[in-house]
Design a protein around this motif. Structure first.
Motif, PDB file in Angstrom:
ATOM      1  N   VAL A   7       0.853  -1.180   0.000  1.00  8.30           N
ATOM      2  CA  VAL A   7       0.000   0.000   0.000  1.00  8.30           C
ATOM      3  C   VAL A   7       0.893   1.235   0.000  1.00  8.30           C
ATOM      4  CG1 VAL A   7      -1.779   1.299   1.204  1.00  8.30           C
ATOM      5  CG2 VAL A   7      -1.828  -1.199   1.269  1.00  8.30           C
ATOM      6  N   LEU A  10      -0.886   7.003   1.983  1.00 10.59           N
ATOM      7  CA  LEU A  10      -1.769   8.032   1.431  1.00 10.59           C
ATOM      8  C   LEU A  10      -1.080   9.380   1.380  1.00 10.59           C
ATOM      9  CD1 LEU A  10      -4.550   8.837   0.375  1.00 10.59           C
ATOM     10  CD2 LEU A  10      -5.275   9.193   2.749  1.00 10.59           C
ATOM     11  N   TRP A  11      -0.344   9.716   2.447  1.00 10.57           N
ATOM     12  CA  TRP A  11       0.311  11.026   2.482  1.00 10.57           C
ATOM     13  C   TRP A  11       1.342  11.159   1.362  1.00 10.57           C
ATOM     14  CZ3 TRP A  11       5.547  11.351   2.791  1.00 10.57           C
ATOM     15  CH2 TRP A  11       6.242  10.239   3.286  1.00 10.57           C
ATOM     16  N   ASP A  13       1.328   9.486  -1.589  1.00  8.88           N
ATOM     17  CA  ASP A  13       0.619   9.573  -2.865  1.00  8.88           C
ATOM     18  C   ASP A  13       0.021  10.966  -3.057  1.00  8.88           C
ATOM     19  OD1 ASP A  13       0.273   8.139  -5.141  1.00  8.88           O
ATOM     20  OD2 ASP A  13      -1.472   7.017  -4.479  1.00  8.88           O
ATOM     21  N   LEU A  14      -0.550  11.520  -1.983  1.00  3.09           N
ATOM     22  CA  LEU A  14      -1.129  12.865  -2.072  1.00  3.09           C
ATOM     23  C   LEU A  14      -0.056  13.920  -2.275  1.00  3.09           C
ATOM     24  CD1 LEU A  14      -3.920  12.758   0.671  1.00  3.09           C
ATOM     25  CD2 LEU A  14      -4.171  12.536  -1.803  1.00  3.09           C
ATOM     26  N   ALA A  66      -6.126   3.945  -7.797  1.00  2.47           N
ATOM     27  CA  ALA A  66      -6.106   4.387  -6.408  1.00  2.47           C
ATOM     28  C   ALA A  66      -6.664   5.795  -6.258  1.00  2.47           C
ATOM     29  CB  ALA A  66      -4.672   4.334  -5.863  1.00  2.47           C
ATOM     30  N   THR A  67      -6.512   6.612  -7.306  1.00  2.00           N
ATOM     31  CA  THR A  67      -6.975   7.999  -7.238  1.00  2.00           C
ATOM     32  C   THR A  67      -8.489   8.117  -7.187  1.00  2.00           C
ATOM     33  OG1 THR A  67      -6.768   8.069  -9.652  1.00  2.00           O
ATOM     34  CG2 THR A  67      -4.954   8.977  -8.375  1.00  2.00           C
ATOM     35  N   LYS A  69     -10.315   5.913  -5.266  1.00  2.00           N
ATOM     36  CA  LYS A  69     -10.736   5.227  -4.055  1.00  2.00           C
ATOM     37  C   LYS A  69     -10.931   6.182  -2.878  1.00  2.00           C
ATOM     38  CE  LYS A  69      -8.552   0.759  -5.049  1.00  2.00           C
ATOM     39  NZ  LYS A  69      -7.573  -0.249  -4.573  1.00  2.00           N
ATOM     40  N   SER A  70     -10.536   7.420  -3.044  1.00  6.55           N
ATOM     41  CA  SER A  70     -10.634   8.383  -1.955  1.00  6.55           C
ATOM     42  C   SER A  70     -10.970   9.760  -2.511  1.00  6.55           C
ATOM     43  CB  SER A  70      -9.311   8.445  -1.175  1.00  6.55           C
ATOM     44  OG  SER A  70      -9.313   9.520  -0.246  1.00  6.55           O
ATOM     45  N   TRP A  72      -9.785  12.439  -1.371  1.00  7.40           N
ATOM     46  CA  TRP A  72      -8.663  13.338  -1.154  1.00  7.40           C
ATOM     47  C   TRP A  72      -7.806  13.573  -2.383  1.00  7.40           C
ATOM     48  CZ3 TRP A  72      -8.706  16.613   2.539  1.00  7.40           C
ATOM     49  CH2 TRP A  72      -9.348  16.319   3.737  1.00  7.40           C
ATOM     50  N   TYR A  73      -7.787  12.621  -3.297  1.00  4.99           N
ATOM     51  CA  TYR A  73      -6.941  12.789  -4.484  1.00  4.99           C
ATOM     52  C   TYR A  73      -7.430  13.958  -5.337  1.00  4.99           C
ATOM     53  CZ  TYR A  73      -4.627   8.350  -3.551  1.00  4.99           C
ATOM     54  OH  TYR A  73      -3.876   7.347  -2.979  1.00  4.99           O
ATOM     55  N   THR A  76      -7.100  17.255  -3.451  1.00 10.74           N
ATOM     56  CA  THR A  76      -5.702  17.698  -3.402  1.00 10.74           C
ATOM     57  C   THR A  76      -5.251  18.252  -4.745  1.00 10.74           C
ATOM     58  OG1 THR A  76      -5.186  16.059  -1.696  1.00 10.74           O
ATOM     59  CG2 THR A  76      -3.339  16.971  -2.945  1.00 10.74           C
TER      60      THR A  76
END
Length: 228
Positions: A7, A10-11, A13-14, A66-67, A69-70, A72-73, A76
């Protein structure tokens, strides 16, 4: 190692998405005349730069992006694009910062793409290919939607080459048993350094026409000259 065991934090990837969004906004805000963009245009370019590499990576790996799935992507990417546009005048006076951001973004996306490919069981060479595509994918999509020549196809500072070296180092380190996280960090550092050195010293691959002229010169030099 399976997809579930690997995985990307997240931080991290962001961070890559945010830096890409800022970079895209700075790029698009510099256009004038008929190519100048409005607020929506800048946001689109920034979002494409921020999220494009990750989406291309996951499509090549045939996994759910993955972008998506949340929340936040996208938040951001859009937020970073707006920040980059609002602070464009400041960043324009800090060219070194822009170049450094560009180099770090290439390194991050390349390392994440190669790491994920290796974790999913791909052999080293295809894994490096995925990493390079992730590293340069955002820039390619940016140029396409802007109607510009694709940057990596033309003479310039080492862009894809820097990503390829960093990704190859990661794959090699993983093959000899190095921890994936440590190899990824080393990959980001190497890619960033190569890219920065290429920009500072104006290093690029030889132009195709220059190679042809050199070949002709070598061939013609072997032709004997008969003097009267």
């Amino acid at each position: 190692m399976t997809e579930q065991l690997f995985v990307i934090p997240l931080w991290a990837d962001l961070l890559a998405v945010g830096l890409g969004g800022v970079q895209g906004a700075l790029f698009s805000s510099g256009f004038v005349g008929q190519r100048r963009l409005d607020l929506l245009g800048v946001v689109i370019v920034g979002t494409v730069m921020g999220m494009g590499g990750g989406i291309i990576r996951d499509l090549l790996l045939n996994v759910e992006p993955a972008t998506l799935k949340s929340d936040w992507y996208l938040i951001t990417a859009v937020g970073a694009a707006l920040v980059g546009m609002l602070l464009a005048n400041i960043f324009e006076r800090l060219n070194a910062v822009i170049v450094a951001l560009d180099a770090v973004v290439i390194g991050l996306f390349g390392a994440f793409g190669t790491s994920k490919a290796l974790a999913l069981g791909l052999p080293p060479v295809p894994a490096v290919f995925v990493g390079v595509c992730a590293a340069v994918g955002g820039g390619i999509l940016r140029d396409v939607i802007m109607g510009l020549p694709v940057a990596i196809m033309h003479v310039g500072s080492l862009y894809a080459v820097a990503a390829a070296v960093g990704c190859a180092l990661l794959a090699f380190a993983h093959a000899v048993g190095a921890p994936l996280v440590a190899a990824a960090i080393a990959s980001v550092v190497v890619t960033t350094v190569i890219r920065l050195l290429a920009v500072i010293f104006d290093i690029s691959l030889p132009e195709q026409r220059a190679l042809y002229r050199r070949k002709v010169a070598v061939e013609t030099s072997a032709i004997p000259i008969i003097r009267p």
